[in-house]
Design an enzyme around this catalytic site. Structure first.
Site, mmCIF file in Angstrom:
data_model
loop_
_atom_site.group_PDB
_atom_site.id
_atom_site.type_symbol
_atom_site.label_atom_id
_atom_site.label_comp_id
_atom_site.label_asym_id
_atom_site.label_seq_id
_atom_site.Cartn_x
_atom_site.Cartn_y
_atom_site.Cartn_z
ATOM 1 N N LYS A 194 35.383 50.877 91.455
ATOM 2 C CA LYS A 194 34.289 50.557 92.368
ATOM 3 C C LYS A 194 32.955 50.996 91.768
ATOM 4 O O LYS A 194 31.994 50.249 91.748
ATOM 5 C CB LYS A 194 34.541 51.246 93.716
ATOM 6 C CG LYS A 194 33.462 50.991 94.734
ATOM 7 C CD LYS A 194 33.798 51.613 96.075
ATOM 8 C CE LYS A 194 32.567 51.565 96.971
ATOM 9 N NZ LYS A 194 32.772 52.192 98.265
ATOM 10 N N GLU A 200 38.210 58.926 84.218
ATOM 11 C CA GLU A 200 39.547 58.518 83.784
ATOM 12 C C GLU A 200 39.555 57.031 83.413
ATOM 13 O O GLU A 200 40.065 56.630 82.363
ATOM 14 C CB GLU A 200 40.566 58.741 84.917
ATOM 15 C CG GLU A 200 40.865 60.189 85.227
ATOM 16 C CD GLU A 200 39.942 60.768 86.290
ATOM 17 O OE1 GLU A 200 38.803 60.260 86.453
ATOM 18 O OE2 GLU A 200 40.349 61.738 86.958
ATOM 19 N N GLY A 252 37.030 52.742 98.481
ATOM 20 C CA GLY A 252 38.001 52.596 97.394
ATOM 21 C C GLY A 252 39.436 52.495 97.889
ATOM 22 O O GLY A 252 40.204 51.630 97.474
ATOM 23 N N ARG A 253 39.819 53.357 98.823
ATOM 24 C CA ARG A 253 41.220 53.369 99.272
ATOM 25 C C ARG A 253 41.520 52.259 100.270
ATOM 26 O O ARG A 253 42.640 52.161 100.765
ATOM 27 C CB ARG A 253 41.570 54.740 99.840
ATOM 28 C CG ARG A 253 40.629 55.272 100.896
ATOM 29 C CD ARG A 253 40.864 56.759 101.170
ATOM 30 N NE ARG A 253 39.871 57.319 102.085
ATOM 31 C CZ ARG A 253 38.694 57.804 101.719
ATOM 32 N NH1 ARG A 253 38.322 57.764 100.453
ATOM 33 N NH2 ARG A 253 37.864 58.311 102.606
ATOM 34 N N GLU A 338 42.933 61.535 101.835
ATOM 35 C CA GLU A 338 41.538 61.455 101.395
ATOM 36 C C GLU A 338 40.644 61.067 102.578
ATOM 37 O O GLU A 338 39.478 61.425 102.640
ATOM 38 C CB GLU A 338 41.372 60.458 100.241
ATOM 39 C CG GLU A 338 40.092 60.671 99.442
ATOM 40 C CD GLU A 338 39.998 59.839 98.166
ATOM 41 O OE1 GLU A 338 39.724 58.633 98.270
ATOM 42 O OE2 GLU A 338 40.189 60.393 97.070
ATOM 43 N N HIS A 369 69.411 62.635 99.116
ATOM 44 C CA HIS A 369 70.138 63.461 98.139
ATOM 45 C C HIS A 369 69.203 64.439 97.454
ATOM 46 O O HIS A 369 69.520 64.949 96.381
ATOM 47 C CB HIS A 369 70.831 62.542 97.129
ATOM 48 C CG HIS A 369 71.845 61.658 97.785
ATOM 49 N ND1 HIS A 369 73.154 62.025 97.967
ATOM 50 C CD2 HIS A 369 71.704 60.439 98.391
ATOM 51 C CE1 HIS A 369 73.802 61.061 98.609
ATOM 52 N NE2 HIS A 369 72.934 60.089 98.887
ATOM 53 N N LYS A 498 35.471 67.478 90.008
ATOM 54 C CA LYS A 498 34.919 66.570 88.987
ATOM 55 C C LYS A 498 33.797 67.262 88.228
ATOM 56 O O LYS A 498 33.708 67.186 87.007
ATOM 57 C CB LYS A 498 34.364 65.299 89.651
ATOM 58 C CG LYS A 498 35.403 64.310 90.117
ATOM 59 C CD LYS A 498 34.707 63.041 90.598
ATOM 60 C CE LYS A 498 35.636 62.141 91.366
ATOM 61 N NZ LYS A 498 34.962 61.012 91.994
HETATM 62 O O1 F6P Z 1 37.656 60.597 93.204
HETATM 63 C C1 F6P Z 1 38.065 59.916 94.319
HETATM 64 C C2 F6P Z 1 37.710 58.474 94.232
HETATM 65 O O2 F6P Z 1 36.356 58.296 94.412
HETATM 66 C C3 F6P Z 1 38.507 57.644 95.208
HETATM 67 O O3 F6P Z 1 37.973 57.642 96.466
HETATM 68 C C4 F6P Z 1 38.514 56.327 94.542
HETATM 69 O O4 F6P Z 1 39.493 55.495 95.064
HETATM 70 C C5 F6P Z 1 38.771 56.729 93.110
HETATM 71 O O5 F6P Z 1 38.042 57.931 92.958
HETATM 72 C C6 F6P Z 1 38.372 55.746 92.062
HETATM 73 O O6 F6P Z 1 37.006 55.433 92.128
HETATM 74 P P1 F6P Z 1 36.431 54.171 91.399
HETATM 75 O O7 F6P Z 1 37.077 52.963 91.956
HETATM 76 O O8 F6P Z 1 34.962 54.209 91.651
HETATM 77 O O9 F6P Z 1 36.740 54.307 89.927
#
Ligand code: F6P
Length: 534
Positions: A194, A200, A252-253, A338, A369, A498
């Site tokens: 987003k 990452e 995002g979620r 979240e 199990h 972060k």
């Molecule tokens: O760090 C949490 C977060 O902001 C989530 O809410 C989001 O889904 C995820 O990181 C990834 O964010 P982005 O889509 O901006 O890379």
């Protein structure tokens, strides 16, 4: 009101669950929608508690807040944003305005572009330098990963497009594993972020570009971006025709319904993806229109509040008896924790009651199990949320599906009924035990019972059903959040880690020893890492 609910929960604890049955409880404590049944009768909630919970929802303004969400009011108050993931699945509805502008033309346009692109990838009209695309790699994390990964796996029987792979972790092991054996010349990379700034994702995207550059002269030609930061995506070298954008009113979620769902659309095709959206949209209508007792998201939420806030159970387990929903618990962990894992209300005051619970789970029967021992006999009560497909996609293995169903039903029955000492004793006696050994062995075989569970049962996991199930949980989170008075749509709790990670990655550079200001434990751990690289 919370005090009254806690008093009712105390009374319910003394009474148990099984004595509530009789007089049509199962039907009365169930919500039905479009052939799906949500049975919450195996909980300790009685008619008085349900009425109190529904009154609480009214008093906390759930109906008004719900309409505010659907109509584009900026209910995400800490970020000043509307919350309109529902607009992404508003296939048959009318205008939805944000700041006086109808957002639907933009939504429809992006959906049409996604369909055209997904169609071209699937048909081979869009090619890599080595020919038609055989593999799609979605690089994203959190909401840009969990939804598509979960849904692609869930809808495997509908998967007739290129293979899909998912990379999320900054651990190089993840991308190495995902790209192993893929042909860069026939691979499409989707950079799903987003913000287009997430460490990452951007680190993995750079690694993927370097991997592709070894065989592909213009790697950007086999990249697409799924983002609300259109400019950043363009700066990164992805041409505008392959940037699929969405607005900041999609959290995002909550973003699986739009461009972040592109891998799913490529996997199952535009038609099935539209059915998935239709499912979500149908659940939206149900959520807006059904009276509280029959309203599935409302009752799922009120059951959650009953268990966590009123009864004080610290966690809830999500247990899909549907192997293809194996990643649903992970998806719901982000969606629920979240969203509602907060300690202050909308005005920044400490919550006078708990926020959302810990959510965890695994598919059945595997969990049986592993951790069900604790669920049945442990000292904590874990409300269990079973999801059960009455039919599987493997008619030739119908006998296996019957075993799956039998196991799910057996678990909720066992949790509720338990087995008392007398019965355990009689069974051990029949096996030849006597005296002190009989007593000792019998006590290990007692099940307290009165352990709550709910069951969401549906016919078959189709794209439409999956859309309904996801929207059901989204709205459950919303209702719980409104009643708790917190903002379900921000996530400030992820920021501190972060920031510190940025500082620490500098301290971990070879040759650097900037330990000042760090606590003794962190200094010791940094030193350990350095010794491994000397
Ligand atoms: O760090 C949490 C977060 O902001 C989530 O809410 C989001 O889904 C995820 O990181 C990834 O964010 P982005 O889509 O901006 O890379």
């Amino acid at each position: 009101m919370w005090r009254d609910l806690k008093a009712m929960a105390d009374k319910a604890r003394r009474r148990g669950i099984a004595p509530l049955f009789g007089g049509g409880r199962a039907a009365a404590f169930s919500a039905r929608f479009d052939g799906m049944l949500f049975d919450y009768s195996k909980t300790s909630m009685d008619a008085e508690a349900r009425a109190a919970l529904i009154a609480l929802a009214e008093a906390r303004g759930v109906p008004a807040r719900r309409e505010a969400m659907f109509s584009g009011t900026p209910i995400n108050e800490t970020e000043g944003r509307a919350v309109l993931h529902t607009a992404l699945r508003n296939l048959s509805g009318g205008a939805v305005t944000v700041d006086g502008q109808d957002v639907m033309p933009g939504v429809r346009d992006t959906l049409a572009r996604m369909r055209a692109f997904a169609g071209a990838v699937r048909s081979g009209a869009f090619k890599g330098v080595g020919g038609a695309i055989t593999d799609v790699v979605n690089i994203g994390i959190g909401g840009s990963h969990l939804g598509p990964e979960m849904a692609v796996r869930a809808l495997a029987p509908y998967h007739d497009g290129p293979r899909c792979h998912f990379v999320s972790n900054v651990d190089g092991a993840d991308i190495t594993g995902a790209l192993a054996g893929l042909d860069p010349a026939r691979t499409l990379i989707l950079v799903a972020s987003k913000t287009f700034t997430t460490t990452e994702t951007m680190t993995n995207a750079a690694a993927a570009r370097a991997w592709m550059a070894e065989k592909v002269a213009d790697p950007g030609a086999q990249f697409a971006a799924l983002s609300s930061a259109m400019g950043e995506a363009a700066d990164w070298g992805i041409p505008a025709e392959r940037v699929f954008g969405f607005e900041d009113w999609v959290g995002g979620r909550y973003s699986i319904w739009g461009p972040i769902g592109l891998s799913l659309m490529i996997a199952i095709g535009g038609e099935d993806f539209t059915d998935f959206l239709r499912g979500g949209e149908a659940m939206d209508r149900h959520f807006r229109d059904a009276p509280p007792e029959d309203n599935m998201p409302m009752m799922l939420a009120l059951t959650g509040l009953w268990h966590h806030q009123a009864c004080g159970y610290p966690t809830r387990a999500v247990l899909p008896y549907d192997q293809r929903l194996a990643r649903l618990p992970a998806y719901l962990q982000q969606l629920e924790m979240e969203s509602n894992g907060k300690g202050v209300d909308m005005d920044g005051r400490a919550l006078g009651h708990g926020g959302g619970p810990v959510v965890w789970g695994e598919p059945g029967t595997n969990g049986q199990h592993a951790f069900y021992q604790l669920i049945h006999q442990g000292t904590q009560t874990v409300p269990c949320e079973f999801l059960l497909a009455a039919r599987g996609h493997e008619p030739e293995l119908a006998h296996q599906h019957r075993l799956l169903v039998a196991n799910c039903l057996a678990q909720s029955e066992a949790l509720m009924l338990g087995r008392d000492l007398e019965t355990a004793r009689a069974r051990m006696k029949a096996q030849g035990f006597t005296g002190a050994e009989l007593e000792r062995q019998a006590r290990h075989r007692v099940f307290s019972g009165a352990r709550p569970s709910t069951t969401l049962i549906y016919d078959l996991l189709t794209p439409r059903r999956l859309g309904q199930i996801i929207a059901l949980y989204e709205h459950r989170v919303f209702v719980e959040g409104v009643i708790l008075g917190l903002n379900s749509f921000d996530q400030w709790g992820v920021e501190l880690g972060k920031e510190l990670a940025r500082e620490l990655s500098a301290a971990l550079e070879p040759g650097s020893a900037p330990e000042g200001g760090k606590d003794g434990s962190t200094r010791q751990l940094i030193r350990y890492v350095h010794t491994q690289h000397e």
